[in-house]
Design an enzyme around this catalytic site. Sequence first.
Site, PDB file in Angstrom:
ATOM      1  N   ASP A  66       4.538   6.024   2.504  1.00  0.00           N
ATOM      2  CA  ASP A  66       5.215   6.093   1.364  1.00  0.00           C
ATOM      3  C   ASP A  66       4.224   6.263   0.160  1.00  0.00           C
ATOM      4  O   ASP A  66       3.050   5.923   0.106  1.00  0.00           O
ATOM      5  CB  ASP A  66       6.311   5.269   1.415  1.00  0.00           C
ATOM      6  CG  ASP A  66       5.617   3.830   1.438  1.00  0.00           C
ATOM      7  OD1 ASP A  66       4.415   3.555   1.602  1.00  0.00           O
ATOM      8  OD2 ASP A  66       6.597   3.057   2.096  1.00  0.00           O
ATOM      9  N   GLU A 136      15.378   1.747   2.565  1.00  0.00           N
ATOM     10  CA  GLU A 136      16.241   0.868   2.154  1.00  0.00           C
ATOM     11  C   GLU A 136      17.494   0.536   2.951  1.00  0.00           C
ATOM     12  O   GLU A 136      17.964   1.461   3.668  1.00  0.00           O
ATOM     13  CB  GLU A 136      16.708   0.780   0.539  1.00  0.00           C
ATOM     14  CG  GLU A 136      15.375   1.181  -0.265  1.00  0.00           C
ATOM     15  CD  GLU A 136      14.601  -0.004  -0.661  1.00  0.00           C
ATOM     16  OE1 GLU A 136      14.601  -1.077   0.212  1.00  0.00           O
ATOM     17  OE2 GLU A 136      13.798  -0.111  -1.429  1.00  0.00           O
TER      18      GLU A 136
HETATM   19  C1  F6R Z   1       4.567   0.037   1.816  1.00  0.00           C
HETATM   20  C2  F6R Z   1       5.601  -0.267   2.585  1.00  0.00           C
HETATM   21  C3  F6R Z   1       6.641  -1.252   2.342  1.00  0.00           C
HETATM   22  C4  F6R Z   1       5.775  -2.522   2.437  1.00  0.00           C
HETATM   23  C5  F6R Z   1       6.910  -3.651   2.124  1.00  0.00           C
HETATM   24  C6  F6R Z   1       6.226  -5.064   2.158  1.00  0.00           C
HETATM   25  O1  F6R Z   1       3.579   1.047   2.372  1.00  0.00           O
HETATM   26  O2  F6R Z   1       5.800   0.676   3.527  1.00  0.00           O
HETATM   27  O3  F6R Z   1       7.602  -1.297   3.320  1.00  0.00           O
HETATM   28  O4  F6R Z   1       5.264  -2.867   3.824  1.00  0.00           O
HETATM   29  O5  F6R Z   1       7.438  -3.625   1.089  1.00  0.00           O
HETATM   30  O6  F6R Z   1       5.222  -5.063   0.954  1.00  0.00           O
HETATM   31  P1  F6R Z   1       4.329  -6.357   0.704  1.00  0.00           P
HETATM   32  O7  F6R Z   1       3.360  -6.329   1.777  1.00  0.00           O
HETATM   33  O8  F6R Z   1       3.629  -6.219  -0.482  1.00  0.00           O
HETATM   34  O9  F6R Z   1       5.320  -7.517   0.922  1.00  0.00           O
END
Ligand code: F6R
Length: 236
Positions: A66, A136
């Site tokens: 993403d 989401e």
């Molecule tokens: C980012 C992604 C998101 C994150 C998720 C967790 O490329 O795909 O799904 O993996 O939001 O984010 P953190 O690791 O910052 O808690």
Amino acid sequence: MEVKILPIQEIYNEIANKIVKLVAQKPNAILGLATGGTAVGVYDALVKAYNDKKITFKDVKTFNLDEYYPIEDSNPQSYRYYMNHNLFDKVDIDKNNTHFPSIDNYQKYDELIAIAGGIDFQVLGIGSNGHIAFNEPGTPFDSLTHVVKLAESTIQDNARFFNGDISLVPTQAISMGLKSIMFTKQIVLIATGKNKAKAIKQLMDQEPNPALPASILRSHANVTIYLDPDAASLLC
Ligand code: F6R
């Protein structure tokens, strides 16, 4: 789904070792990559493996999950910047082989991945609301790469990367879809910290349903869920 509960550093080392082994067997492997706070440790462990001459990325191709929209690549909060800073600038990868979904390519992103041969190894994090990539809650299970309106909880979670200022967090992103992720051959999902414990508990308890996007992984044939003790703290 295999579930492993390990100290954080062991999670990072084990996943990096899996990638080292894969690339030794298949030098032109296709990696699917996540960003966010959780994934940094995987890239640190991969950079160490590269410095120890255990892996070369010369022929590896990558597809990131993403990217925010709109955002400039030069913005330190863009996922392109993150990947350059945490991995690509520190190893011998050809940047022409590194791909991100964008407003210009998203309708062809899944085709681009398929033409490359499909993702061999996918790294995933999980949102506190159960999102994977930026899918989401409510995202259809048959979604391919698409433009996303970020959930309020995601904007709040990610404000920590934008000096805590919610107004600086982009409200949209381009994300691989849930179906795109299901096409990947092998998946590791990492969850660390207490703020992921509820989503992980739901993932273990619930049948696949779009209200919890990560639950689609229960129908994938090759998924390992890596949890640190905090993320596993609500499991019996
Ligand atoms: C980012 C992604 C998101 C994150 C998720 C967790 O490329 O795909 O799904 O993996 O939001 O984010 P953190 O690791 O910052 O808690």
